[in-house]
Design an enzyme around this catalytic site. Structure first.
Site, PDB file in Angstrom:
ATOM      1  N   HIS A 210       0.796  -1.232   0.000  1.00 38.62           N
ATOM      2  CA  HIS A 210       0.000   0.000   0.000  1.00 38.62           C
ATOM      3  C   HIS A 210       0.826   1.279   0.000  1.00 38.62           C
ATOM      4  O   HIS A 210       0.277   2.366  -0.150  1.00 38.62           O
ATOM      5  CB  HIS A 210      -0.953   0.032   1.200  1.00 38.62           C
ATOM      6  CG  HIS A 210      -0.259   0.380   2.490  1.00 38.62           C
ATOM      7  ND1 HIS A 210       0.423  -0.537   3.220  1.00 38.62           N
ATOM      8  CD2 HIS A 210      -0.137   1.558   3.144  1.00 38.62           C
ATOM      9  CE1 HIS A 210       0.945   0.054   4.288  1.00 38.62           C
ATOM     10  NE2 HIS A 210       0.612   1.327   4.266  1.00 38.62           N
TER      11      HIS A 210
HETATM   12  C1  UD1 Z   1      -2.184   6.035   5.065  1.00 40.63           C
HETATM   13  C2  UD1 Z   1      -0.902   6.600   5.676  1.00 40.63           C
HETATM   14  C3  UD1 Z   1       0.168   5.530   5.707  1.00 40.63           C
HETATM   15  C4  UD1 Z   1      -0.335   4.281   6.390  1.00 40.63           C
HETATM   16  C5  UD1 Z   1      -1.630   3.822   5.761  1.00 40.63           C
HETATM   17  C6  UD1 Z   1      -2.198   2.658   6.506  1.00 40.63           C
HETATM   18  C7  UD1 Z   1      -0.518   8.974   5.233  1.00 40.63           C
HETATM   19  C8  UD1 Z   1       0.236   9.972   4.422  1.00 40.63           C
HETATM   20  N1  UD1 Z   1      -0.401   7.711   4.854  1.00 40.63           N
HETATM   21  O1  UD1 Z   1      -1.899   5.693   3.728  1.00 40.63           O
HETATM   22  O2  UD1 Z   1       1.280   6.028   6.426  1.00 40.63           O
HETATM   23  O3  UD1 Z   1       0.639   3.277   6.268  1.00 40.63           O
HETATM   24  O4  UD1 Z   1      -2.585   4.894   5.802  1.00 40.63           O
HETATM   25  O5  UD1 Z   1      -3.095   1.920   5.759  1.00 40.63           O
HETATM   26  O6  UD1 Z   1      -1.183   9.354   6.167  1.00 40.63           O
HETATM   27  N2  UD1 Z   1      -9.134   5.017   0.447  1.00 40.63           N
HETATM   28  C9  UD1 Z   1     -10.380   4.432   0.340  1.00 40.63           C
HETATM   29  N3  UD1 Z   1     -11.050   4.136   1.493  1.00 40.63           N
HETATM   30  C10 UD1 Z   1     -10.564   4.396   2.729  1.00 40.63           C
HETATM   31  C11 UD1 Z   1      -9.309   5.011   2.826  1.00 40.63           C
HETATM   32  C12 UD1 Z   1      -8.603   5.312   1.686  1.00 40.63           C
HETATM   33  O7  UD1 Z   1     -10.863   4.164  -0.757  1.00 40.63           O
HETATM   34  O8  UD1 Z   1     -11.233   4.091   3.734  1.00 40.63           O
HETATM   35  C13 UD1 Z   1      -8.372   5.276  -0.787  1.00 40.63           C
HETATM   36  C14 UD1 Z   1      -8.607   6.677  -1.355  1.00 40.63           C
HETATM   37  O9  UD1 Z   1      -8.618   6.561  -2.737  1.00 40.63           O
HETATM   38  C15 UD1 Z   1      -7.374   7.427  -0.907  1.00 40.63           C
HETATM   39  C16 UD1 Z   1      -6.296   6.333  -0.901  1.00 40.63           C
HETATM   40  O10 UD1 Z   1      -6.986   5.165  -0.510  1.00 40.63           O
HETATM   41  O11 UD1 Z   1      -7.041   8.480  -1.766  1.00 40.63           O
HETATM   42  C17 UD1 Z   1      -5.175   6.615   0.071  1.00 40.63           C
HETATM   43  O12 UD1 Z   1      -5.674   6.854   1.390  1.00 40.63           O
HETATM   44  P1  UD1 Z   1      -4.837   7.770   2.416  1.00 40.63           P
HETATM   45  O13 UD1 Z   1      -5.471   7.755   3.737  1.00 40.63           O
HETATM   46  O14 UD1 Z   1      -4.545   9.100   1.802  1.00 40.63           O
HETATM   47  O15 UD1 Z   1      -3.440   7.073   2.481  1.00 40.63           O
HETATM   48  P2  UD1 Z   1      -3.064   5.561   2.684  1.00 40.63           P
HETATM   49  O16 UD1 Z   1      -2.431   5.079   1.433  1.00 40.63           O
HETATM   50  O17 UD1 Z   1      -4.207   4.804   3.236  1.00 40.63           O
HETATM   51  N1  UDP Z   2      -4.323  -5.140   8.472  1.00 45.23           N
HETATM   52  C1  UDP Z   2      -5.579  -5.733   8.531  1.00 45.23           C
HETATM   53  N2  UDP Z   2      -6.182  -6.096   7.367  1.00 45.23           N
HETATM   54  C2  UDP Z   2      -5.592  -5.946   6.148  1.00 45.23           C
HETATM   55  C3  UDP Z   2      -4.303  -5.348   6.102  1.00 45.23           C
HETATM   56  C4  UDP Z   2      -3.712  -4.938   7.281  1.00 45.23           C
HETATM   57  O1  UDP Z   2      -6.125  -5.913   9.623  1.00 45.23           O
HETATM   58  O2  UDP Z   2      -6.212  -6.302   5.119  1.00 45.23           O
HETATM   59  C5  UDP Z   2      -3.672  -4.716   9.738  1.00 45.23           C
HETATM   60  C6  UDP Z   2      -2.292  -5.290   9.953  1.00 45.23           C
HETATM   61  O3  UDP Z   2      -2.353  -6.579  10.540  1.00 45.23           O
HETATM   62  C7  UDP Z   2      -1.630  -4.263  10.840  1.00 45.23           C
HETATM   63  C8  UDP Z   2      -2.252  -2.959  10.355  1.00 45.23           C
HETATM   64  O4  UDP Z   2      -3.437  -3.313   9.671  1.00 45.23           O
HETATM   65  O5  UDP Z   2      -1.968  -4.421  12.190  1.00 45.23           O
HETATM   66  C9  UDP Z   2      -1.250  -2.320   9.451  1.00 45.23           C
HETATM   67  O6  UDP Z   2      -1.845  -1.419   8.624  1.00 45.23           O
HETATM   68  P1  UDP Z   2      -1.165  -0.938   7.263  1.00 45.23           P
HETATM   69  O7  UDP Z   2      -0.341  -2.018   6.678  1.00 45.23           O
HETATM   70  O8  UDP Z   2      -2.276  -0.405   6.458  1.00 45.23           O
HETATM   71  O9  UDP Z   2      -0.291   0.307   7.750  1.00 45.23           O
HETATM   72  P2  UDP Z   2       1.202   0.531   8.275  1.00 45.23           P
HETATM   73  O10 UDP Z   2       1.432  -0.339   9.450  1.00 45.23           O
HETATM   74  O11 UDP Z   2       2.128   0.268   7.134  1.00 45.23           O
HETATM   75  O12 UDP Z   2       1.220   1.979   8.606  1.00 45.23           O
END
Ligand code: UD1
Ligand code: UDP
Length: 359
Positions: A210
């Site tokens: 991601h």
């Molecule tokens: C964010 C965090 C990242 C973290 C990750 C965990 C920042 C800059 N990044 O990244 O550090 O590792 O969360 O998962 O804060 N979207 C949906 N539904 C949702 C949420 C997001 O469709 O419920 C889609 C949207 O298109 C959005 C994209 O995912 O633009 C990215 O979401 P965003 O929260 O900006 O960043 P993450 O990639 O989730």
């Molecule tokens: N996770 C989850 N379901 C998924 C993917 C991740 O429950 O489909 C959990 C994972 O086990 C961990 C947390 O989400 O506890 C990590 O989130 P993510 O990888 O999105 O973010 P990061 O840790 O890189 O910020």
């Protein structure tokens, strides 16, 4: 923590999936010793990115949901700042608690510090030394304005000291460990994901992707998907897919070559933990999942060039493969499984240590 002391009023800010997991471990215990107001920024909002964690992990319903949603970094962080400022002025907490390195973390810390509310940062001091990552900017800025810095590793303390940060720095260990241990027991009882997917323990690979640096680079995402497709011809690959990755895949990816690739929507935490624990190897660019793999003693191949969790690599449980197809395939099929495992992140007791300092 003394009963004679006035209970502190802590305002906790969460917004993204990994923060729900961390807060789940802390909240239950925190509420025994302090009055907590929980704010959800709404950065993650899909049911399987948000509600499922509150339900499965018993996180209390947030007092505020800002419903900020997705957006460019400036727009998203700015909208959070504006909304958080109003809440902080109304609630006037004794301390603001933020987790990790997302835009919700930075917005929370910045809004609080500008209003002179003390900030406590959980997972302080982590560094990738890669300023292209939005998370690295969020971490550095948050650490430099936080008053209390809860570090999960000795490396994190060294990183802070190297940036001139000494005051308020505490090694407490990693609070995610306790969430994982709780979930592991529940997952054993309730998760049916293996039978749903017709998988056998130890006979499949689990993958997640991601990070913006991977999803938003067409060459990298293509190489990662190709690696999963190659692997899927030899062993089942389970790939719960983040919405960001799904969007990019629809544009760039081709899974034509795949044979036994299970592409799923994001799964709840109990299913995730069950999949992690049962996999022969985990491929991921997630921070949280690298640690979960380490604690569960499942070999991990990290789909990045560097990691903040350097101890997992030093101990041989984690290998950095970037997006190199040959490396990924080789390490996934012949994973390194050392016979030693040092408890460097001291997860057990971390929540208690946090609360002793905070309350
Ligand atoms: C964010 C965090 C990242 C973290 C990750 C965990 C920042 C800059 N990044 O990244 O550090 O590792 O969360 O998962 O804060 N979207 C949906 N539904 C949702 C949420 C997001 O469709 O419920 C889609 C949207 O298109 C959005 C994209 O995912 O633009 C990215 O979401 P965003 O929260 O900006 O960043 P993450 O990639 O989730
Ligand atoms: N996770 C989850 N379901 C998924 C993917 C991740 O429950 O489909 C959990 C994972 O086990 C961990 C947390 O989400 O506890 C990590 O989130 P993510 O990888 O999105 O973010 P990061 O840790 O890189 O910020």
């Amino acid at each position: 923590m003394s009963n004679l002391r006035k209970r502190k009023r802590i305002l906790t800010i969460v917004g993204a999936r990994p923060q729900f997991v961390k807060a789940a471990a802390v909240t239950r215990c925190l509420r025994l010793h302090a009055d907590e107001t929980l704010v959800h920024t709404g950065q993650h909002y899909d049911n399987n990115m948000s509600d499922v964690f509150f339900d499965e992990l018993g996180i209390p319903f947030p007092n505020y949901n800002l419903d900020i949603g997705s957006g460019l970094h400036g727009a998203q962080t700015g909208a959070m700042l504006k909304a958080l400022e109003e809440i902080l002025l109304k609630e006037t907490p004794d301390c603001v608690l933020v987790y990790g390195d997302t835009n919700s973390t930075l917005a929370g810390a910045l809004a609080a510090t500008k209003l002179h509310f003390p900030v406590a940062h959980v997972e302080a001091g982590l560094r990738s030394f890669n300023r292209w990552m939005p998370e690295e900017i969020n971490r550095v800025l948050t650490d430099h304005i936080a008053d209390t810095l809860f570090c999960p590793s000795e490396t994190a303390i060294t990183n802070l000291n190297n940036e001139g940060i000494f005051n308020g720095v505490h090694f407490i260990g990693d609070v995610m460990f306790e969430a994982l241990m709780d979930a592991r027991i529940k997952a054993e009882q309730y998760s049916t994901i293996l039978s749903q997917l017709h998988l056998e323990t130890g006979k499949f690979i689990l993958a997640t992707v991601h990070r913006a640096e991977n999803t938003d680079d067409p060459d990298k995402i293509k190489r990662l998907i190709k690696s999963l497709a190659i692997l899927s011809r030899q062993t089942p690959v389970v790939f719960p897919i983040h919405p960001r990755t799904k969007k990019q895949l629809m544009r760039e990816g081709s899974v034509d070559e795949a044979v036994n690739l299970h592409i799923l929507d994001p799964v709840g935490y109990l299913d995730m933990v069950h999949l992690e624990e049962s996999a022969s190897a985990i491929l991921t660019d997630s921070g949280g999942i690298q640690k979960e793999a380490f604690w569960l003693k499942v070999p991990c191949v990290t789909l990045r060039e560097e990691t903040e969790w350097v101890e997992t690599v030093q101990q041989g449980w984690n290998t950095l493969a970037g997006t190199d197809i040959d490396k990924i395939v080789q390490h996934a099929l012949q994973p390194s499984k050392p016979n030693h495992h040092l408890d460097v992140y001291k997860g057990e007791g971390s929540v208690r240590r946090l609360i002793e300092i905070l309350c």
